[in-house]
Design a protein around this motif. Sequence first.
Motif, PDB file in Angstrom:
ATOM      1  N   ARG A   1       5.203  -1.870  -6.240  1.00 33.10           N
ATOM      2  CA  ARG A   1       6.015  -3.084  -6.379  1.00 33.10           C
ATOM      3  C   ARG A   1       7.467  -2.701  -6.123  1.00 33.10           C
ATOM      4  O   ARG A   1       7.898  -1.585  -6.451  1.00 33.10           O
ATOM      5  N   HIS A   2       8.222  -3.614  -5.553  1.00 35.65           N
ATOM      6  CA  HIS A   2       9.642  -3.332  -5.329  1.00 35.65           C
ATOM      7  C   HIS A   2      10.282  -2.929  -6.661  1.00 35.65           C
ATOM      8  O   HIS A   2      10.049  -3.556  -7.700  1.00 35.65           O
ATOM      9  N   PRO A   3      11.093  -1.853  -6.686  1.00 32.40           N
ATOM     10  CA  PRO A   3      11.666  -1.388  -7.952  1.00 32.40           C
ATOM     11  C   PRO A   3      12.433  -2.454  -8.719  1.00 32.40           C
ATOM     12  O   PRO A   3      12.389  -2.482  -9.956  1.00 32.40           O
ATOM     13  N   LEU A   4      13.149  -3.338  -8.023  1.00 34.35           N
ATOM     14  CA  LEU A   4      13.888  -4.388  -8.713  1.00 34.35           C
ATOM     15  C   LEU A   4      12.939  -5.316  -9.454  1.00 34.35           C
ATOM     16  O   LEU A   4      13.169  -5.659 -10.623  1.00 34.35           O
TER      17      LEU A   4
ATOM     18  N   LYS B   1       1.688   0.970 -13.828  1.00 34.27           N
ATOM     19  CA  LYS B   1       2.130   0.033 -14.854  1.00 34.27           C
ATOM     20  C   LYS B   1       3.408  -0.660 -14.409  1.00 34.27           C
ATOM     21  O   LYS B   1       4.299  -0.041 -13.833  1.00 34.27           O
ATOM     22  N   GLY B   2       3.482  -1.960 -14.693  1.00 30.65           N
ATOM     23  CA  GLY B   2       4.625  -2.740 -14.250  1.00 30.65           C
ATOM     24  C   GLY B   2       4.427  -3.352 -12.882  1.00 30.65           C
ATOM     25  O   GLY B   2       5.286  -4.068 -12.391  1.00 30.65           O
ATOM     26  N   GLY B   3       3.292  -3.087 -12.238  1.00 28.82           N
ATOM     27  CA  GLY B   3       2.972  -3.664 -10.947  1.00 28.82           C
ATOM     28  C   GLY B   3       1.993  -4.823 -11.091  1.00 28.82           C
ATOM     29  O   GLY B   3       1.718  -5.285 -12.199  1.00 28.82           O
ATOM     30  N   PRO B   4       1.430  -5.284  -9.987  1.00 29.19           N
ATOM     31  CA  PRO B   4       0.543  -6.459 -10.023  1.00 29.19           C
ATOM     32  C   PRO B   4      -0.883  -6.104 -10.452  1.00 29.19           C
ATOM     33  O   PRO B   4      -1.861  -6.463  -9.783  1.00 29.19           O
TER      34      PRO B   4
END
Length: 465
Positions: free
Chosen positions: A310-313, A267-270
């Motif tokens: 995904r990159h944490p930022l 979750k929060g990724g592409p």
Amino acid sequence: MSDAFRSFVIFAEMRTGSNLLEATLNAVKRVTCFGEAFNPYMMGWPDKDELQGITRAEREADPMPLLRKLTDKPGHLPGFRYFHDHDPRVFDAIMQDRACAKIVLTRNPLDSYVSTRLAWETNQWKLNETETPIPAAITYDGAEFRQMLSAIEEFQLRVMHGLQATGQTAFWLGYEDLRDAEVMTGLLHWLGRRDVQRLEPASDQVPQNPRELAQKVRNFPRMEKDLQQLDPFQLRRIPNFEPRRGPAVPSFLAVEAGAGLIHMPVKGGPADLVAGWMRDLGAVSGDFTQSSLRQWKRDHPGHRSFTVLRHPLYRAWDAFLHLLAAARPEMRQLMREVHRVPLPEDEALMDLSDQDSARLFHDFLGFLRRNLNGQTTLPTHPGWASQSEVLAGFARFAVPDLIAREDRLAEDLAALCASAGIVGDIAAGLAPEPQPDFLRDPKLAAAARAAYLRDYIAFGFDDPR
């Protein structure tokens, strides 16, 4: 009063009858239930910001003084209600306190789900005999129900494991027991109050929706069909060995291309980008249970699975955008009042300048650092949890064949597809989403690293360039 128990906790969930149980116990002299004392959004009851002389800000800084104050009342039997999404920092202390009686209240989770949805739609949370129920019906959402069921199951089994590990027992109640005077009397006697001969259930609350489910759910046939996918016989066994963050199998997607591919989304990724790419490859299946996904795997020898980091930022930025545009207003208000993220009022959120967005996002990253370190009342949301923890949850069910990176999806997935017998130009549409230039600010990069240091170390992330 028995010396065995000096306090009690009611482990329950929304719409399980916990308000009725609280009212029944509060009718007994020298017994007090202090509501949802550790609910992140209130202090015991709605619209309260103080409990027993302790403010919400003080509880946010450290919940233990409130716990000690509530449970240390000689000559009195105090308690409170605790749900799966309440302050996680006090859970271990509650479980380890053998003088705290554990009451576990459960209800058919489908009834709880329907009742909760009806309450949200009507804003009618309690009903007495002089009030008229608001007629309403809901639309069943299978994914929403399964998410709720998974969270409740994980919590209930965590409670059960805590009881077993500490050699304690609990008093188990069902929703139907709450209006049984003999059961309520038995509960009170078990708590040590044998001076009360009989405890009648509270009479100031009545059932709100005593109708058949078919009358309360608009798409009842669809609900029946959807529920057939669940395997109730495994629900009480598997979670004994589940980690705090489970494998999230219902979110997995499988595509009928080559020998088959399974995407295990973080979750929060592409996730949307990958889901669209998979639909271009072939027929896509989802809403799996562990049982049905195992069967799919059996039927697809040679399949491959993958997840995408995904990159944490950038992932934190996605969580911040979700907070601004899609989170409940109460969540944003909680950020303003408690969590040191000074968001403007909701009407102004869509007109933020880049400078304002960067400043607020920096404050949000500070909140994430505190949240991931267990320093806030809010449980860690899957959309901003450490990706290392999310993958650890996946591993409880299956380890992905490939951990891909968003910034090189085309290259990473090309090799995976070849191993699954998928040929052709698979790189189309896999370009990562563009990100605002101001996210390259070194201050934001440092704040992201502070929040997600474990992910930076585990996966070798560097600062964005």
